[in-house]
Design a protein around this motif. Structure first.
Motif, PDB file in Angstrom:
ATOM      1  N   TYR A 124       9.704 -15.185 -11.872  1.00 12.89           N
ATOM      2  CA  TYR A 124       9.345 -15.945 -10.662  1.00 12.89           C
ATOM      3  C   TYR A 124       9.088 -17.392 -11.046  1.00 12.89           C
ATOM      4  CZ  TYR A 124       9.263 -11.706  -7.970  1.00 12.89           C
ATOM      5  OH  TYR A 124       9.652 -10.564  -7.343  1.00 12.89           O
ATOM      6  N   ALA A 125      10.142 -18.206 -11.032  1.00 11.55           N
ATOM      7  CA  ALA A 125       9.989 -19.630 -11.343  1.00 11.55           C
ATOM      8  C   ALA A 125      10.044 -20.382 -10.035  1.00 11.55           C
ATOM      9  CB  ALA A 125      11.108 -20.068 -12.290  1.00 11.55           C
ATOM     10  N   THR A 126       9.061 -20.118  -9.184  1.00 17.79           N
ATOM     11  CA  THR A 126       9.064 -20.677  -7.829  1.00 17.79           C
ATOM     12  C   THR A 126       7.637 -20.898  -7.359  1.00 17.79           C
ATOM     13  OG1 THR A 126       9.774 -20.311  -5.558  1.00 17.79           O
ATOM     14  CG2 THR A 126       9.110 -18.362  -6.781  1.00 17.79           C
ATOM     15  N   PHE A 127       7.509 -21.820  -6.387  1.00 20.73           N
ATOM     16  CA  PHE A 127       6.191 -21.974  -5.774  1.00 20.73           C
ATOM     17  C   PHE A 127       6.227 -21.540  -4.308  1.00 20.73           C
ATOM     18  CE2 PHE A 127       8.432 -25.921  -5.080  1.00 20.73           C
ATOM     19  CZ  PHE A 127       8.028 -26.389  -3.831  1.00 20.73           C
ATOM     20  N   SER A 128       7.247 -20.765  -3.952  1.00 20.14           N
ATOM     21  CA  SER A 128       7.386 -20.346  -2.555  1.00 20.14           C
ATOM     22  C   SER A 128       6.132 -19.650  -2.048  1.00 20.14           C
ATOM     23  CB  SER A 128       8.573 -19.386  -2.437  1.00 20.14           C
ATOM     24  OG  SER A 128       8.597 -18.841  -1.128  1.00 20.14           O
ATOM     25  N   ALA A 129       5.613 -20.168  -0.934  1.00 18.69           N
ATOM     26  CA  ALA A 129       4.408 -19.564  -0.361  1.00 18.69           C
ATOM     27  C   ALA A 129       4.725 -18.279   0.377  1.00 18.69           C
ATOM     28  CB  ALA A 129       3.745 -20.562   0.593  1.00 18.69           C
ATOM     29  N   SER A 130       5.995 -18.048   0.642  1.00 17.26           N
ATOM     30  CA  SER A 130       6.353 -16.842   1.395  1.00 17.26           C
ATOM     31  C   SER A 130       5.998 -15.581   0.625  1.00 17.26           C
ATOM     32  CB  SER A 130       7.851 -16.844   1.712  1.00 17.26           C
ATOM     33  OG  SER A 130       8.594 -16.694   0.524  1.00 17.26           O
ATOM     34  N   LEU A 131       5.833 -15.721  -0.686  1.00 19.22           N
ATOM     35  CA  LEU A 131       5.505 -14.538  -1.495  1.00 19.22           C
ATOM     36  C   LEU A 131       4.107 -14.014  -1.198  1.00 19.22           C
ATOM     37  CD1 LEU A 131       7.126 -15.472  -4.903  1.00 19.22           C
ATOM     38  CD2 LEU A 131       8.006 -14.058  -3.076  1.00 19.22           C
ATOM     39  N   HIS A 132       3.258 -14.859  -0.617  1.00 18.38           N
ATOM     40  CA  HIS A 132       1.943 -14.361  -0.213  1.00 18.38           C
ATOM     41  C   HIS A 132       2.101 -13.286   0.847  1.00 18.38           C
ATOM     42  CE1 HIS A 132      -0.166 -17.240  -2.583  1.00 18.38           C
ATOM     43  NE2 HIS A 132       0.361 -18.272  -1.949  1.00 18.38           N
ATOM     44  N   ALA A 133       3.080 -13.487   1.722  1.00 13.37           N
ATOM     45  CA  ALA A 133       3.236 -12.573   2.858  1.00 13.37           C
ATOM     46  C   ALA A 133       4.117 -11.372   2.515  1.00 13.37           C
ATOM     47  CB  ALA A 133       3.814 -13.324   4.051  1.00 13.37           C
ATOM     48  N   SER A 134       5.184 -11.598   1.805  1.00 12.51           N
ATOM     49  CA  SER A 134       6.048 -10.459   1.480  1.00 12.51           C
ATOM     50  C   SER A 134       6.564 -10.601   0.060  1.00 12.51           C
ATOM     51  CB  SER A 134       7.221 -10.367   2.466  1.00 12.51           C
ATOM     52  OG  SER A 134       7.731 -11.646   2.759  1.00 12.51           O
ATOM     53  N   TRP A 135       6.504  -9.531  -0.647  1.00 13.37           N
ATOM     54  CA  TRP A 135       6.862  -9.526  -2.059  1.00 13.37           C
ATOM     55  C   TRP A 135       8.256  -8.922  -2.191  1.00 13.37           C
ATOM     56  CZ3 TRP A 135       4.980 -12.028  -6.005  1.00 13.37           C
ATOM     57  CH2 TRP A 135       5.290 -11.622  -7.314  1.00 13.37           C
ATOM     58  N   PRO A 136       9.157  -9.605  -2.885  1.00 11.81           N
ATOM     59  CA  PRO A 136      10.547  -9.117  -2.925  1.00 11.81           C
ATOM     60  C   PRO A 136      10.674  -7.779  -3.617  1.00 11.81           C
ATOM     61  CG  PRO A 136      10.369 -11.353  -3.790  1.00 11.81           C
ATOM     62  CD  PRO A 136       8.978 -10.833  -3.648  1.00 11.81           C
ATOM     63  N   LYS A 137      11.608  -6.996  -3.098  1.00 15.31           N
ATOM     64  CA  LYS A 137      11.973  -5.754  -3.779  1.00 15.31           C
ATOM     65  C   LYS A 137      13.303  -5.972  -4.473  1.00 15.31           C
ATOM     66  CE  LYS A 137       9.454  -2.346  -1.234  1.00 15.31           C
ATOM     67  NZ  LYS A 137       8.780  -3.325  -0.345  1.00 15.31           N
ATOM     68  N   PRO A 138      13.479  -5.399  -5.655  1.00 12.64           N
ATOM     69  CA  PRO A 138      14.764  -5.562  -6.326  1.00 12.64           C
ATOM     70  C   PRO A 138      15.870  -4.869  -5.537  1.00 12.64           C
ATOM     71  CG  PRO A 138      13.169  -4.441  -7.759  1.00 12.64           C
ATOM     72  CD  PRO A 138      12.554  -4.536  -6.411  1.00 12.64           C
TER      73      PRO A 138
ATOM     74  N   ASP B 266      13.654  -7.155   6.002  1.00 14.02           N
ATOM     75  CA  ASP B 266      13.568  -6.478   7.303  1.00 14.02           C
ATOM     76  C   ASP B 266      14.647  -5.413   7.444  1.00 14.02           C
ATOM     77  OD1 ASP B 266      11.582  -8.183   8.071  1.00 14.02           O
ATOM     78  OD2 ASP B 266      12.841  -9.431   9.358  1.00 14.02           O
ATOM     79  N   ARG B 267      15.786  -5.668   6.836  1.00 20.92           N
ATOM     80  CA  ARG B 267      16.932  -4.758   6.947  1.00 20.92           C
ATOM     81  C   ARG B 267      16.923  -3.704   5.844  1.00 20.92           C
ATOM     82  NH1 ARG B 267      17.260  -9.195   9.411  1.00 20.92           N
ATOM     83  NH2 ARG B 267      18.732  -9.621  11.103  1.00 20.92           N
ATOM     84  N   GLY B 268      15.868  -3.689   5.064  1.00 19.11           N
ATOM     85  CA  GLY B 268      15.742  -2.677   4.017  1.00 19.11           C
ATOM     86  C   GLY B 268      16.492  -3.008   2.747  1.00 19.11           C
ATOM     87  N   ALA B 269      16.986  -4.239   2.624  1.00 20.57           N
ATOM     88  CA  ALA B 269      17.764  -4.613   1.443  1.00 20.57           C
ATOM     89  C   ALA B 269      16.928  -5.463   0.497  1.00 20.57           C
ATOM     90  CB  ALA B 269      19.019  -5.386   1.854  1.00 20.57           C
ATOM     91  N   GLY B 270      16.984  -5.144  -0.771  1.00 22.31           N
ATOM     92  CA  GLY B 270      16.302  -5.943  -1.787  1.00 22.31           C
ATOM     93  C   GLY B 270      17.240  -6.991  -2.364  1.00 22.31           C
ATOM     94  N   ILE B 271      16.695  -7.794  -3.281  1.00 27.53           N
ATOM     95  CA  ILE B 271      17.506  -8.875  -3.842  1.00 27.53           C
ATOM     96  C   ILE B 271      17.550  -8.779  -5.361  1.00 27.53           C
ATOM     97  CG2 ILE B 271      17.151 -10.466  -1.930  1.00 27.53           C
ATOM     98  CD1 ILE B 271      15.030 -11.894  -3.618  1.00 27.53           C
ATOM     99  N   SER B 272      18.668  -9.223  -5.917  1.00 27.54           N
ATOM    100  CA  SER B 272      18.784  -9.329  -7.369  1.00 27.54           C
ATOM    101  C   SER B 272      18.263 -10.689  -7.823  1.00 27.54           C
ATOM    102  CB  SER B 272      20.239  -9.142  -7.805  1.00 27.54           C
ATOM    103  OG  SER B 272      21.065 -10.124  -7.202  1.00 27.54           O
ATOM    104  N   HIS B 273      18.621 -11.734  -7.088  1.00 30.42           N
ATOM    105  CA  HIS B 273      18.169 -13.091  -7.385  1.00 30.42           C
ATOM    106  C   HIS B 273      18.047 -13.862  -6.092  1.00 30.42           C
ATOM    107  CE1 HIS B 273      19.002 -12.820 -11.737  1.00 30.42           C
ATOM    108  NE2 HIS B 273      19.997 -12.041 -11.355  1.00 30.42           N
TER     109      HIS B 273
ATOM    110  N   CYS C 277      16.007 -16.097   4.236  1.00 32.15           N
ATOM    111  CA  CYS C 277      17.044 -15.069   4.062  1.00 32.15           C
ATOM    112  C   CYS C 277      16.481 -13.841   3.361  1.00 32.15           C
ATOM    113  CB  CYS C 277      18.220 -15.618   3.252  1.00 32.15           C
ATOM    114  SG  CYS C 277      19.217 -16.784   4.178  1.00 32.15           S
ATOM    115  N   PHE C 278      15.628 -14.078   2.370  1.00 28.31           N
ATOM    116  CA  PHE C 278      15.106 -12.912   1.648  1.00 28.31           C
ATOM    117  C   PHE C 278      14.237 -12.053   2.563  1.00 28.31           C
ATOM    118  CE2 PHE C 278      10.694 -13.514  -0.138  1.00 28.31           C
ATOM    119  CZ  PHE C 278      10.357 -12.178  -0.209  1.00 28.31           C
TER     120      PHE C 278
END
Lengths: 764, 764
Positions: B215-229, B251-258, B245-246
């Motif tokens: 996690y090389a980011t300062f995105s505040a959105s991570l406070h609200a939702s934590w990414p799933k792989p 919401d659609r049940g899809a995780g992210i690789s990057h 987008c993430f």
């Protein structure tokens, strides 16, 4: 301007007690204009009139529901707002279909009497049950019939004896199953009519009215989500689609006034529901989903009533239907297909046609956020520059103005956040998440200087949790209240409760900023339609077509009489007569075979163009008649039509086809490839006004060709419009005419002439 | 068929341990075809390699991350999958921008070394901190620079001393702020390049790699939702859009690789990220959002690499850019505008261009549900008849086949539920909610008999709670596994966790049934593009244009030499020479003034058509030259061109304009109103193959006019395609040609001829 605001005074007596004291407060800041505040106007949901359930004393009549001032009684009142509900076939098991209405009415705290009818149980879900409907004391407004089809006739007879006023019928096995079912349904409907009963169904999922706690439905979706009262009414044929729409609205923070699903539409159809909802004070917006309409005129009248009451309608129509055989005989009919009638009807009545249920829900929810916009100037605000770029693209694609803010406004914005984008789109930057009321202040600066009709934006994650939203909320609320006529439409990430709270404030939220712009498009269009009305033109007296088949000369004569101009022409029965006619008309001329039973003259070799002298005309006469005899031996030939060979101008096509639901549809298009290859035509309902005709002419893609594109002369649009209006009146006056085609009509810089005409007679 | 399946063997070593044992199980049922099961193939999310945090012993080097078999090292590996991360400006406060990367890395259980650099704190968030980067022991793959711009130069020098391999730079105040910022950024980028450092940013939100816990980011959105792989990689310029987008994917049940956001793109741009992701075994689908691209060729190459690896790309491009002055001089350039290059590039490389972020997320998520479909035959299944109607409408509008099921299949369906709709759409009715595995069994019957390429449907509320879904699940899973090549795309109401579970099974869920059909459209198109490739044509050697201005004769000669056929013509310097030429060509002829500096011959009176004899030609010569002298006195006249007056055929327009990003763009359209009024033209990138040229010709709305519409003769499409290919090669060979227009090109039943030609020279 004032005429366009939503009518706060339309609120029913029952909602008044729930009004926020803020109502009208913001409006008062603009003297002379009684404006509702966005938070206190028509969008105030009506909490259910719950009462402490009187399980023991469940026999007292509830007071009749109050109605809006001056509202007339309707035979559907007992359906939508019953004072007592009997459930015939009530089950003691709240999960069963017969048990659900009782369970839902109890859960909702319905204030009227709940009357379970069950011959085998003395008590149903804690309520005293009745062995039969006859055993129920007092009046019964609504009976919910949950029994199988075999038991229905007895149930209906009981309802008639009891003078029940409305029935919701879940029972299936009627018209949806085939011929026998259709007959059974017809008998059922006839019996209800005799008995003075309005019938919703059969095969209907029923209705909900969360404001009054009425649940005459077996929808299982209520297990998962319970409706909140609000301003959107849903009227659909399909039950599954109806409940789906209510959950989509709930996701968007919008509650519902009614959800009514009509099933087989034995009696009450969607049009009747829309008509009732137009007068319902609890309803501000109507979302409807149609698979078909029995009676186009009633649907149109209901939609028009909604417009007159300032209630936007968002409609979805699906499915294809059969088109009458006569209609497909004509080019116009083929181009119209099965959908042009509905498209023209929604267009005429100012109802927005949505392409998906999600879009319909987006727009219906947005309509509850305040009055419709009064123009197409858009302020765009985002807390990310990236989103501003695509919102600006989308606004341009919609034909919106995105005017730059004046320099002084931009300086004020920079004073709030020095590195903000300030032109419009305004990019507040994510910095607003850190500065208490910066976002609201920037909105206020935009609105003060920008004179925008709408504000569209992207809040990203600002509303996702209260810690970030709450500091921004007071200024946001202030901005909303100070500009109550400007819809705020924002793409935002927000929990449903926050969405609902913001919508209540007059701020509509969307999952995607593009959806916010799409809603802006719909709202702007709906706003433009609000002051229009269906033409109240008197219908001309019906006249019969002359007997016998109609050749071109007869068609020209009939349409000329109706006011459609045609180029002069003579009927000739010999080459000599044709030469005399040509001499009178002036050379060169066109020669066309006259036959009442030859549909395609050109294909049969029955047309000769550009004849310059008598010798040529004589030769053409002989060769033409010979060719027609050979190619179309069955054609009865009545001679030929001689008319002048006109040049210049632009060839257009005027047409009429009769839609099975909506009656005469007028068509306009440019001739040649525009009609043949591109199908670039438009349709409007009759009666057509001159303004609507001009609007139709302007709606085709090829319109610039009529309007002087690339150095061409402009043609006389008024002359085309007058011809279309004449065609509309002809269609109304001649119900026997199934279709008309004037192809081509030559549009000239001054005036215009029909050059050919076909009238199709209705068969059978 | 096998060639189209996704490559299960591409999974990285690191993912293998996580594979479900079901992988390949379903595929094994079809011998000879190594098919992944939808649940066990490329869509298997990769759980993070968490380890028990060694807060004390945080100094040991993590093992280098394993890579896919045969994968080459990339200079971006240390950026996307670092073995150690230093945070320069690490804060002890996890809420501060400098504190967030440390907090996120800790929360994610990042397995590599976390190295906070802070001169004022011995410990940061429980980890030992270093006073300077120089004090950090061992190698550092990635440094995250969170300090303000003023402190950046020192930080970069420290990175160079430390031989850091990649830097993520949050710091703002560079190119986005103006001229001085641009200079500072250029210096920064140059210094990184000298030091062998790959730079993401400046002004970037950074990146996330949930599978490796990076996690090389300062995105505040991570406070609200934590990414799933998961299998979707997101590459965007805008940070806010990337995180948006993430969350849409989640919401659609899809995780992210990057998730990688490139900010100012000083060094690493979106194209470079896509190129890396194409080789990344964890990534199955790429979602990208572009505001602009610096280097069209690199973007195209990256997109093409994704296609070669079987990874669909869903792209969104927004914003308008300036078009070169030379481009807007030509009609073609004006029609192309700023967007045609991107549109043509996505088309050429087989990337789906989404119209909104929500659509992009829908489609990217659907792509993870299994292989792309191999055709356009759709089975439609709903648990409500109403939804079936509009899905059938939508499928027809998309050009899908909705074949009726054979009677035996319909009988089998009725045996499951007697009153089901069985034709296709299949309406299972809501009854399936009550009958354990009826839904899955009906799907199986449909799939067994229907040979569908896709299954689109509407589950309504079936998946809303486990009590309803669980009984249906085993049969649903069986059907999915038995037909792993058929995507299942369903509108459904479902909690996010259910969505994720179903997507994992290979069933994509959508908020609206229309969105499911929209995704089917995208998947079908993506499937069709999978076997195509960008043409690997050798570029012709560059040649110079002749000196001096180019009149029509010169343009014809140049283009003829390149293989474009023109009607024969002669240059005449006198009326007598013109008569000789006409005699040689055959009457009638056309006379056109020759001038190298007269852009619009017709407007200046420099064209005379349909000259039938010598007298007429002489008169025309004199009057034409006199008119040109009067109307365009500045024009240098080199005589006139005599060419035959050809009739018949269809006039089309061939054009070339040079896109600033993507180079030569070839245009095709029909002449006259199609280009002028309807702007009915298409564009493709050079080099153009003959197949692509034919595809371009077929793409315009007016195409039926070339293809025999309404009794017209068919023209020689091959001849037009050959001319376009020749024009493409001419454009590649002549970089000085900024634009070309052959207008009209006369398409004939056999062959075709250019009738006029203009070549614009690049200015400056």
């Amino acid at each position: 301007m004032c005429g366009r605001t939503w009518r706060a005074g339309r609120a029913s007596r029952r909602t008044r007690g729930w009004r926020k004291s803020s109502a009208g407060g913001a409006g008062a800041r603009r003297p002379g204009c009684a404006m509702p505040s966005p938070g206190g106007g028509i969008d105030t949901p009506v909490p259910p009139r719950r009462r402490i359930r009187e399980r023991e004393g469940n026999t007292a009549d509830a007071p009749p529901p109050p109605r809006g001032p001056g509202r007339r009684m309707s035979s559907l009142d007992p359906l939508f707002r019953p004072r007592s509900v009997a459930v015939i076939g009530a089950s003691t098991d709240p999960a069963k279909i017969g048990g659900r209405p009782v369970a839902y009415l109890l859960r909702a705290g319905y204030a009227g009497r709940i009357l379970p009818v069950n011959p085998n149980a003395p008590e149903v879900q804690g309520l005293p049950a009745f062995a039969s409907l006859d055993a129920v004391p007092g009046e019964v407004d609504l009976a919910v019939v949950t029994v199988p089809a075999a038991a229905v006739p007895a149930a209906i007879e009981a309802c008639i004896r009891k003078r029940v006023r409305a029935v919701v019928m879940f029972s299936a096995g009627y018209a949806e199953t085939g011929e026998a079912g259709r007959a059974a349904q017809a008998a059922l409907v006839a019996r209800c009519r005799e008995g003075g009963i309005r019938l919703l169904g059969p095969n209907a999922l029923g209705l909900m009215n969360p404001g009054d706690g009425v649940y005459a439905t077996f929808s299982a979706s209520l297990h998962a989500s319970w409706p909140k009262p609000g301003r959107v009414a849903i009227a659909t044929q399909s039950g599954a689609v109806g409940t789906w729409c209510f959950t989509l609205l709930a996701d968007r923070g919008a509650g519902i006034s009614h959800l009514v699903t009509t099933g087989n539409e034995g009696d009450v159809d969607v049009a009747a529901c829309i008509d009732w909802l137009a007068d319902d004070p609890a309803t501000g917006v109507i979302l409807t989903y149609l698979e078909g309409a029995r009676d186009g005129a009633r649907l149109l009248a209901a939609l028009e009533k909604c417009r007159a009451r300032g209630k936007p309608v968002v409609a979805m129509k699906v499915g294809t239907s059969e088109v009458g055989a006569a209609a497909t005989e004509s080019h116009t009919g083929t181009l119209a297909g099965a959908d042009a009638g509905y498209a023209a009807a929604f267009q005429a009545a100012g109802a927005w046609r949505a392409g998906s249920l999600a879009e319909a829900a987006d727009i219906a929810a947005a309509c509850t956020a305040g009055p419709l916009p009064r123009g197409r100037s858009v302020g765009i605000v985002t807390i990310s520059g990236g989103a501003g770029a695509f919102l600006a693209d989308a606004a341009a694609a919609q034909g919106f103005d995105v005017p730059a803010l004046p320099e002084e406004a931009q300086a004020e914005l920079r004073a709030v956040i020095s590195f903000a984008g300030t032109r419009n789109p305004v990019d507040t930057t994510a910095q607003v998440a850190n500065e208490k009321d910066a976002f609201g202040r920037m909105l206020e600066i935009m609105l003060r200087h920008g004179r925008f009709d709408m504000l569209v934006g992207f809040l990203a994650f600002l509303a996702e949790n209260p810690a970030r939203l709450d500091p921004a909320l007071p200024a946001l609320k202030r901005a909303r209240q100070a500009w109550p006529l400007v819809p705020f439409l924002f793409g935002m990430r927000a929990p449903v409760a926050t969405r609902a709270m913001l919508l209540q404030m007059g701020i509509a939220g969307f999952d995607d900023p593009n959806q916010a712009m799409q809603a802006a498009t719909a709202l702007a269009w709906l706003g433009e339609q609000q002051d229009r009305r269906l033409p109240g033109l008197p219908s001309p007296a019906p006249r019969a077509l002359p007997d016998g088949p109609l050749d071109e000369a007869a068609c020209r004569a009939l349409l000329s009489e109706a006011g459609l101009p045609f180029a002069p022409s003579y009927v000739a029965h010999s080459a000599e007569e044709a030469c005399d006619a040509a001499a009178a008309l002036g050379w060169p001329v066109v020669l066309k075979v006259l036959s009442p039973n030859l549909a395609h003259k050109s294909e049969a070799g029955g047309v000769r163009l550009d004849l310059c002298d008598a010798a040529g005309l004589r030769a053409a006469w002989d060769s033409m008649l010979a060719e027609v005899r050979e190619r179309a031996p069955q054609a009865r030939v009545n001679g030929a039509l001689v008319s002048p060979m006109l040049r210049g101008g632009v060839e257009v096509v005027l047409g009429m086809t009769r839609d099975p639901v909506f009656g005469p549809l007028l068509m306009f298009g440019l001739g040649g490839v525009f009609v043949e290859v591109l199908r670039d035509v438009g349709f409007r309902l009759a009666p057509l006004t001159r303004d609507a005709a001009l609007d139709l002419i302007r709606s085709v893609k090829g319109f610039p060709l009529l309007d002087g594109a690339r150095g061409r002369p402009k043609v006389d649009l008024g002359a085309i419009a007058d011809a279309l209006v004449a065609l509309s009146r002809f269609a109304e006056a001649h119900p026997e005419a199934a279709g008309v085609e004037v192809n081509p009509f030559l549009a000239l810089p001054e005036g215009g002439f029909g050059l050919d005409a076909v009238i199709l007679r209705a068969t059978g």
